[in-house]
Design an enzyme around this catalytic site. Structure first.
Site, PDB file in Angstrom:
ATOM      1  N   ILE A 138     -40.980  64.869  -7.543  1.00 57.51           N
ATOM      2  CA  ILE A 138     -41.605  65.474  -5.998  1.00 57.51           C
ATOM      3  C   ILE A 138     -42.043  63.839  -5.281  1.00 57.51           C
ATOM      4  O   ILE A 138     -42.208  62.503  -6.062  1.00 57.51           O
ATOM      5  CB  ILE A 138     -42.611  67.033  -5.717  1.00 57.51           C
ATOM      6  CG1 ILE A 138     -43.637  66.011  -6.413  1.00 57.51           C
ATOM      7  CG2 ILE A 138     -41.809  68.095  -5.846  1.00 57.51           C
ATOM      8  CD1 ILE A 138     -44.844  67.285  -6.784  1.00 57.51           C
ATOM      9  N   ASP A 139     -41.898  63.610  -3.971  1.00 55.21           N
ATOM     10  CA  ASP A 139     -42.264  62.282  -3.468  1.00 55.21           C
ATOM     11  C   ASP A 139     -43.474  62.187  -3.524  1.00 55.21           C
ATOM     12  O   ASP A 139     -44.683  62.889  -3.917  1.00 55.21           O
ATOM     13  CB  ASP A 139     -42.029  62.426  -1.420  1.00 55.21           C
ATOM     14  CG  ASP A 139     -40.533  62.896  -1.300  1.00 55.21           C
ATOM     15  OD1 ASP A 139     -40.143  62.438  -2.308  1.00 55.21           O
ATOM     16  OD2 ASP A 139     -40.417  63.227  -0.754  1.00 55.21           O
ATOM     17  N   LYS A 140     -43.821  61.235  -3.356  1.00 57.17           N
ATOM     18  CA  LYS A 140     -45.238  60.681  -4.183  1.00 57.17           C
ATOM     19  C   LYS A 140     -46.632  61.024  -3.034  1.00 57.17           C
ATOM     20  O   LYS A 140     -47.939  60.942  -3.567  1.00 57.17           O
ATOM     21  CB  LYS A 140     -45.684  58.879  -3.619  1.00 57.17           C
ATOM     22  CG  LYS A 140     -46.772  58.548  -3.678  1.00 57.17           C
ATOM     23  CD  LYS A 140     -46.396  56.897  -2.802  1.00 57.17           C
ATOM     24  CE  LYS A 140     -48.275  55.958  -2.937  1.00 57.17           C
ATOM     25  NZ  LYS A 140     -47.853  54.863  -2.633  1.00 57.17           N
TER      26      LYS A 140
END
Length: 315
Positions: A138-140
């Protein structure tokens, strides 16, 4: 050692700059890096060295000699991890905002992977030394649940479930705008539900972004509105597929970008979000060894709850 890549320019690529031509075909490489390779003579068109701005013509033979990358040592680091579940096959981690999942060029420290390597020695090796144990990410600036695989058997099993779309993944988000109160998309309880079925691919104008593209990969997001406020809506999304930035791109495409999204958002958000307001709240899957259905839920992070409370007060 060099890796050799040969391409034949098609009619639709006629006139493209060679750096863009290669960037479209080599998505794992940055355009800046490919430009350096062209300048250093690692790229030829019809056996002749060229400049990054040189055009290709239909039928041209392009040869790219790609130097084998030097893979840095990924060191274990004592990074706090919110481990929700652990056994001999996998870990479930509740990722915090701002944490990067795995090392990448220019960012080899302070990632989830560095922390996992400190926590345990046994991780699946299918995705190489930069992404041990990582079967999805999942994105930062997205928070929430992440599966980490400790061995190749569990990795293959979870990957197959992802491929078959049998893993349940529910995200919660706050988006700009409101949805109709009475509409054919409202169910018998008055809840607004809809499905976005739009293929996603790399944005041709910005390689760091994704976009709706006819030639993109299939992407399906089911969403429903949980609550509405003045100018914002709190929604739940179920992913049928898992493309890069899927929810962010899909919601933006229908005029409801995520609050705080600095990449796809249409305007600045007054709330302190540090990126998109998106939380991977629920994940469910069959255990790779036992076949038992397992499901985990993560409470909303503090910043997310504060924004909802502020919106409720304003409403």
């Amino acid at each position: 050692m060099m890796q050799e890549y040969r391409f034949m320019a098609e009619e639709e690529q006629d006139g493209d700059r060679i750096d863009r031509f290669l960037s479209d075909l080599m998505e794992s490489q940055s355009r800046n890096y490919l430009q350096r390779l062209i300048k250093d003579g690692y790229v030829t068109i019809n056996q002749k060295t060229v400049k990054p701005s040189s055009p290709v013509k239909a039928g041209d033979e392009v040869l790219l000699m790609l130097p084998e990358p030097l893979i840095p040592e990924i060191k274990p680091q004592n990074i706090p991890l919110d481990i929700v579940y652990e056994d001999d096959d996998l870990l479930i981690i509740n990722k915090q905002k701002g944490q990067v999942v795995h090392p990448a060029p220019g960012h080899y420290e302070d990632t989830i992977v560095n922390g996992i390597l400190y926590h345990c020695n046994n991780l699946s090796g299918i995705n190489g030394v930069l992404r041990p144990g990582i079967v999805h990410r999942i994105d930062k600036d997205t928070t929430g649940l992440l599966i980490i695989c400790k061995n190749d058997t569990s990795h293959k099993c979870i990957a197959e479930q992802l491929k078959e779309h049998s893993i349940e993944r529910t995200y919660h988000a706050i988006v700009w705008g409101n949805f109709p109160l009475k509409n054919e998309k409202n169910d018998e309880n008055g809840i607004y539900k809809d499905t976005i079925n739009a293929p996603i691919g790399r944005d041709p104008k910005d390689r760091k972004k994704m976009a709706i593209r006819p030639d993109g990969k299939s992407a399906i997001t089911h969403y429903e509105v949980l609550e509405q406020f003045n100018g914002f809506s709190y929604i739940k999304c179920n992913l049928e597929t898992g493309r890069t930035h899927q929810i962010r791109v899909h919601m933006t495409s229908i005029g409801h970008p995520l609050a705080g999204d600095l990449v796809y958002g249409i305007r600045k958000c007054n709330f302190h979000t540090e990126g998109q307001t998106l939380h991977a709240k629920t994940i469910g899957f069959k255990h790779p060894r036992t076949g038992e259905w397992m499901q985990f839920d993560s409470g909303l992070p503090e910043y997310f709850s504060k924004i909802l409370k502020t919106l409720e007060i304003r409403a």
